[in-house]
Design a protein around this motif. Structure first.
Motif, PDB file in Angstrom:
ATOM      1  N   ALA A 280      17.941  15.944  27.276  1.00  0.00           N
ATOM      2  CA  ALA A 280      18.090  17.249  26.916  1.00  0.00           C
ATOM      3  C   ALA A 280      17.453  18.282  27.807  1.00  0.00           C
ATOM      4  O   ALA A 280      17.955  19.457  28.375  1.00  0.00           O
ATOM      5  N   TYR A 281      16.400  17.713  28.583  1.00  0.00           N
ATOM      6  CA  TYR A 281      15.827  18.697  29.681  1.00  0.00           C
ATOM      7  C   TYR A 281      16.724  18.836  30.678  1.00  0.00           C
ATOM      8  O   TYR A 281      17.000  19.842  31.188  1.00  0.00           O
ATOM      9  N   ILE A 282      17.259  17.686  31.164  1.00  0.00           N
ATOM     10  CA  ILE A 282      18.418  17.919  32.128  1.00  0.00           C
ATOM     11  C   ILE A 282      19.543  18.760  31.858  1.00  0.00           C
ATOM     12  O   ILE A 282      20.065  19.426  32.668  1.00  0.00           O
ATOM     13  N   ALA A 283      20.031  18.276  30.663  1.00  0.00           N
ATOM     14  CA  ALA A 283      20.903  19.100  30.301  1.00  0.00           C
ATOM     15  C   ALA A 283      20.884  20.549  30.232  1.00  0.00           C
ATOM     16  O   ALA A 283      21.708  21.539  30.619  1.00  0.00           O
ATOM     17  N   ARG A 284      19.583  20.830  29.534  1.00  0.00           N
ATOM     18  CA  ARG A 284      19.444  22.339  29.769  1.00  0.00           C
ATOM     19  C   ARG A 284      19.025  22.986  30.916  1.00  0.00           C
ATOM     20  O   ARG A 284      19.522  24.096  31.424  1.00  0.00           O
ATOM     21  N   GLY A 285      18.647  22.180  31.850  1.00  0.00           N
ATOM     22  CA  GLY A 285      18.307  22.386  33.219  1.00  0.00           C
ATOM     23  C   GLY A 285      19.585  22.773  33.917  1.00  0.00           C
ATOM     24  O   GLY A 285      19.907  23.638  34.866  1.00  0.00           O
ATOM     25  N   ASP A 313      19.438  11.011  37.177  1.00  0.00           N
ATOM     26  CA  ASP A 313      20.201  12.211  36.739  1.00  0.00           C
ATOM     27  C   ASP A 313      19.084  13.504  37.145  1.00  0.00           C
ATOM     28  O   ASP A 313      19.839  14.654  37.699  1.00  0.00           O
ATOM     29  N   ALA A 314      18.086  13.389  36.713  1.00  0.00           N
ATOM     30  CA  ALA A 314      16.998  14.442  37.079  1.00  0.00           C
ATOM     31  C   ALA A 314      16.884  14.721  38.510  1.00  0.00           C
ATOM     32  O   ALA A 314      17.011  16.027  38.933  1.00  0.00           O
ATOM     33  N   TYR A 315      16.466  13.638  39.387  1.00  0.00           N
ATOM     34  CA  TYR A 315      16.454  14.030  40.721  1.00  0.00           C
ATOM     35  C   TYR A 315      17.757  14.360  41.265  1.00  0.00           C
ATOM     36  O   TYR A 315      18.056  15.437  41.942  1.00  0.00           O
ATOM     37  N   TYR A 316      18.973  13.834  41.038  1.00  0.00           N
ATOM     38  CA  TYR A 316      20.223  14.254  41.250  1.00  0.00           C
ATOM     39  C   TYR A 316      20.506  15.723  40.993  1.00  0.00           C
ATOM     40  O   TYR A 316      20.678  16.438  42.235  1.00  0.00           O
ATOM     41  N   ASN A 317      20.348  16.155  39.839  1.00  0.00           N
ATOM     42  CA  ASN A 317      20.554  17.718  39.629  1.00  0.00           C
ATOM     43  C   ASN A 317      19.609  18.645  40.082  1.00  0.00           C
ATOM     44  O   ASN A 317      19.905  19.468  40.384  1.00  0.00           O
ATOM     45  N   ARG A 318      18.417  18.105  40.356  1.00  0.00           N
ATOM     46  CA  ARG A 318      17.367  18.758  41.125  1.00  0.00           C
ATOM     47  C   ARG A 318      17.795  19.306  42.606  1.00  0.00           C
ATOM     48  O   ARG A 318      17.563  20.406  42.999  1.00  0.00           O
ATOM     49  N   ALA A 319      18.388  18.084  43.185  1.00  0.00           N
ATOM     50  CA  ALA A 319      18.677  18.100  44.759  1.00  0.00           C
ATOM     51  C   ALA A 319      19.824  19.284  44.506  1.00  0.00           C
ATOM     52  O   ALA A 319      19.669  20.034  45.567  1.00  0.00           O
ATOM     53  N   ILE A 320      20.569  19.586  43.632  1.00  0.00           N
ATOM     54  CA  ILE A 320      21.673  20.413  43.792  1.00  0.00           C
ATOM     55  C   ILE A 320      20.962  21.924  43.757  1.00  0.00           C
ATOM     56  O   ILE A 320      21.503  22.724  44.509  1.00  0.00           O
ATOM     57  N   VAL A 321      20.008  21.950  42.914  1.00  0.00           N
ATOM     58  CA  VAL A 321      19.219  23.279  43.230  1.00  0.00           C
ATOM     59  C   VAL A 321      18.510  23.779  44.340  1.00  0.00           C
ATOM     60  O   VAL A 321      18.526  24.702  44.746  1.00  0.00           O
ATOM     61  N   HIS A 322      17.765  22.482  44.756  1.00  0.00           N
ATOM     62  CA  HIS A 322      17.193  22.762  46.115  1.00  0.00           C
ATOM     63  C   HIS A 322      18.127  23.042  47.257  1.00  0.00           C
ATOM     64  O   HIS A 322      17.880  23.867  48.045  1.00  0.00           O
ATOM     65  N   SER A 323      19.520  22.467  47.034  1.00  0.00           N
ATOM     66  CA  SER A 323      20.493  22.897  48.174  1.00  0.00           C
ATOM     67  C   SER A 323      20.914  24.229  47.836  1.00  0.00           C
ATOM     68  O   SER A 323      20.924  25.062  48.796  1.00  0.00           O
ATOM     69  N   ILE A 341      17.302   4.968  42.645  1.00  0.00           N
ATOM     70  CA  ILE A 341      17.302   4.724  41.194  1.00  0.00           C
ATOM     71  C   ILE A 341      18.746   3.922  40.534  1.00  0.00           C
ATOM     72  O   ILE A 341      18.784   3.187  39.799  1.00  0.00           O
ATOM     73  N   PHE A 342      19.603   4.614  41.140  1.00  0.00           N
ATOM     74  CA  PHE A 342      21.105   4.336  40.706  1.00  0.00           C
ATOM     75  C   PHE A 342      21.344   2.973  41.061  1.00  0.00           C
ATOM     76  O   PHE A 342      21.847   1.987  40.338  1.00  0.00           O
ATOM     77  N   CYS A 343      20.955   2.640  42.256  1.00  0.00           N
ATOM     78  CA  CYS A 343      21.124   1.301  42.986  1.00  0.00           C
ATOM     79  C   CYS A 343      20.570   0.180  42.030  1.00  0.00           C
ATOM     80  O   CYS A 343      20.954  -0.656  41.812  1.00  0.00           O
ATOM     81  N   GLU A 344      19.214   0.442  41.730  1.00  0.00           N
ATOM     82  CA  GLU A 344      18.331  -0.568  41.051  1.00  0.00           C
ATOM     83  C   GLU A 344      19.191  -0.575  39.837  1.00  0.00           C
ATOM     84  O   GLU A 344      18.718  -1.849  39.273  1.00  0.00           O
ATOM     85  N   LYS A 345      19.969   0.242  39.147  1.00  0.00           N
ATOM     86  CA  LYS A 345      20.359  -0.060  37.749  1.00  0.00           C
ATOM     87  C   LYS A 345      21.729  -0.339  38.129  1.00  0.00           C
ATOM     88  O   LYS A 345      22.246  -0.459  36.721  1.00  0.00           O
ATOM     89  N   GLU A 346      22.209  -0.763  39.002  1.00  0.00           N
ATOM     90  CA  GLU A 346      23.484  -1.033  39.425  1.00  0.00           C
ATOM     91  C   GLU A 346      24.510  -0.021  38.556  1.00  0.00           C
ATOM     92  O   GLU A 346      25.679  -0.433  38.552  1.00  0.00           O
ATOM     93  N   ASP A 347      24.268   1.388  38.530  1.00  0.00           N
ATOM     94  CA  ASP A 347      25.111   2.472  38.375  1.00  0.00           C
ATOM     95  C   ASP A 347      25.757   2.733  39.486  1.00  0.00           C
ATOM     96  O   ASP A 347      25.399   3.592  40.282  1.00  0.00           O
ATOM     97  N   TRP A 348      26.992   2.192  39.862  1.00  0.00           N
ATOM     98  CA  TRP A 348      27.428   2.080  41.345  1.00  0.00           C
ATOM     99  C   TRP A 348      28.239   3.558  41.600  1.00  0.00           C
ATOM    100  O   TRP A 348      28.239   4.105  42.530  1.00  0.00           O
ATOM    101  N   ASP A 349      28.972   4.038  40.327  1.00  0.00           N
ATOM    102  CA  ASP A 349      29.526   5.345  40.511  1.00  0.00           C
ATOM    103  C   ASP A 349      28.575   6.508  40.844  1.00  0.00           C
ATOM    104  O   ASP A 349      28.821   7.205  41.855  1.00  0.00           O
TER     105      ASP A 349
END
Length: 426
Positions: A280-285, A313-323, A341-349
């Motif tokens: 919910a924090y990520i979605a509101r962010g 997802d929190a790091y990924y979306n925070r990176a967009i704001v930094h950008s 993190i995605f690699c360790e979770k095998e979330d390949w997409d």
């Protein structure tokens, strides 16, 4: 000509213009007084417009022309129920079953007639027979409704004084939770229309079923019908105003529909009840980010990371704001962390998406001593204008080259930046 009027009548009835439908059926029957289906469908339109007696007259006329028309017997039964004539209703549904012995919905309706007449035993027998047929047809919705009717009719026995007969065991059926989970799985597997058909019927059966509206809203989101999804979530909240899951899903639909402020309001509700909900924090962010409130967005991403440091997802979306804030080093670091993190979770997409984003943003920072590239400030300016998405910037440059061939590299960059700033009134 009668067929044309008949088709017009069907279309109007489908749009719930019952009076207009009746007028069309009148014209069809004036042209062909022996048009059996014309009488039947005019009867349906009359019934839906609140005229059961007129409907009964039309069904009777259809049956005079075709005494084996089981749909007309079924419909006339409903008309007699609405008019309070239960014996005639029973006679009609008996006749329909006599013509078609495996007519499952007729047994279900006959159970309803017997229930209204106070004959509990006969009602249970008919509901049971209908349920068995629906089970064979793999129609879980109607089977469950029949079994629910049986349970309601079977009043609990008094405390036993002498030995009681062993109660009859009903067939094992899907629970409501399992039923909706099955429909959601069907939508997830691509059969959105099939899932909607089941949910439409569930809403029709119980117009106050919050779970049915919630599930239908989720399915409509999968079909990208966000407006209707939001309407369903609104209905669900009327009957379950404290259900946080509804707010969460309405927030997603609102964000997808472009209502970021509405999404923020919904996620506020979620976080009031569940202050540790990282998603919910990520979605509101994300919603804050799309409204340009980068400070609030950053706070939400930071809070999500504080609760769960492995939330990619929190790091990924925070990176967009930094950008977008031209904080390129911080953006690269966040993309790298998200990718790990995605690699360790095998979330390949998502792993690939994070790597691609990292590479794009690194390409936005040219070596300072390379005379063939523009200054870092100019590239960051374009990156900011396209929301941090480097692939968009590259596409705009290529389009400018196609449209205005023969110019220098610097000219194309300045042209794209100038056009974007002009269009946005900057």
């Amino acid at each position: 000509m009668d067929q044309d009027f008949f088709n017009q009548g069907l279309a109007k009835a489908g749009n719930k213009d019952y009076l207009g439908a009746i007028a069309c059926f009148d014209q069809a029957l004036a042209s062909n007084p022996d048009f059996t289906q014309g009488y039947y469908h005019r009867g349906l339109a009359k019934f839906d417009s609140g005229d059961p007696q007129g409907a009964i007259a039309d069904y009777t006329q259809a049956l005079n022309l075709n005494s084996e028309y089981i749909e007309a017997y079924f419909a006339r039964c409903l008309g007699h129920i609405a008019s309070g004539d239960l014996p005639q209703a029973l006679a009609d549904i008996d006749r329909a079953i006599g013509i078609k012995s495996n007519y499952s919905k007729a047994y279900k309706l006959r159970g309803t007639v017997y229930r209204k007449m106070g004959n509990t035993e006969a009602a249970i027998a008919n509901f049971k027979q209908a349920a068995e047929m629906y089970i064979q047809q793999k129609d879980a919705t109607n089977a469950r409704q029949c079994l629910d009717q049986i349970k309601n009719l079977q009043s609990p026995p008094p405390a036993p004084v002498f030995p009681q007969k062993k109660p009859v065991m009903l067939p094992q059926m899907l629970s409501e939770k399992q039923f909706y989970a099955q429909l959601l799985e069907k939508a997830e597997n691509g059969d959105v229309q099939g899932a909607l058909a089941g949910l439409n019927w569930a809403v029709e059966v119980d117009p106050k079923d919050a779970a049915a509206y919630l599930c239908r809203g989720i399915v409509r989101c999968k079909g990208q019908n966000y407006r209707e999804a939001i309407a369903d979530f609104n209905q669900a909240l009327k009957f379950a105003p404290e259900n946080i899951t509804i707010y969460r899903n309405r927030g997603k639909a609102r964000a997808a529909f472009g209502d970021d402020q509405g999404a923020i309001a919904d996620y506020n509700k979620v976080l009031e009840k569940e202050p540790q909900d990282t998603l919910a924090y990520i979605a509101r962010g994300n919603a804050y980010r799309e409204t340009g409130k980068y400070a609030q967005a950053m706070q939400d991403y930071n809070q999500a990371i504080k609760i769960n440091s492995q939330e990619g997802d929190a790091y990924y979306n925070r990176a967009i704001v930094h950008s977008r804030l031209e904080e390129i080093s911080a953006a690269i670091q966040d993309y790298q962390t998200a990718a790990q993190i995605f690699c360790e979770k095998e979330d390949w997409d998502n792993y690939q998406k994070a790597l691609d984003s990292q590479k794009k943003i690194q390409g936005a920072t040219p070596p300072e001593k390379d005379p063939n590239l523009f200054k870092n400030q100019q590239k960051q300016r374009l990156l900011l204008l396209v929301g941090g998405y480097w692939e968009i910037a590259e596409r705009l440059i290529e389009q400018a080259k196609d449209k205005y061939p023969g110019n220098s590299e610097q000219w194309y960059w300045e042209k794209v930046i100038a056009d974007l700033e002009r269009d946005r009134g900057l």
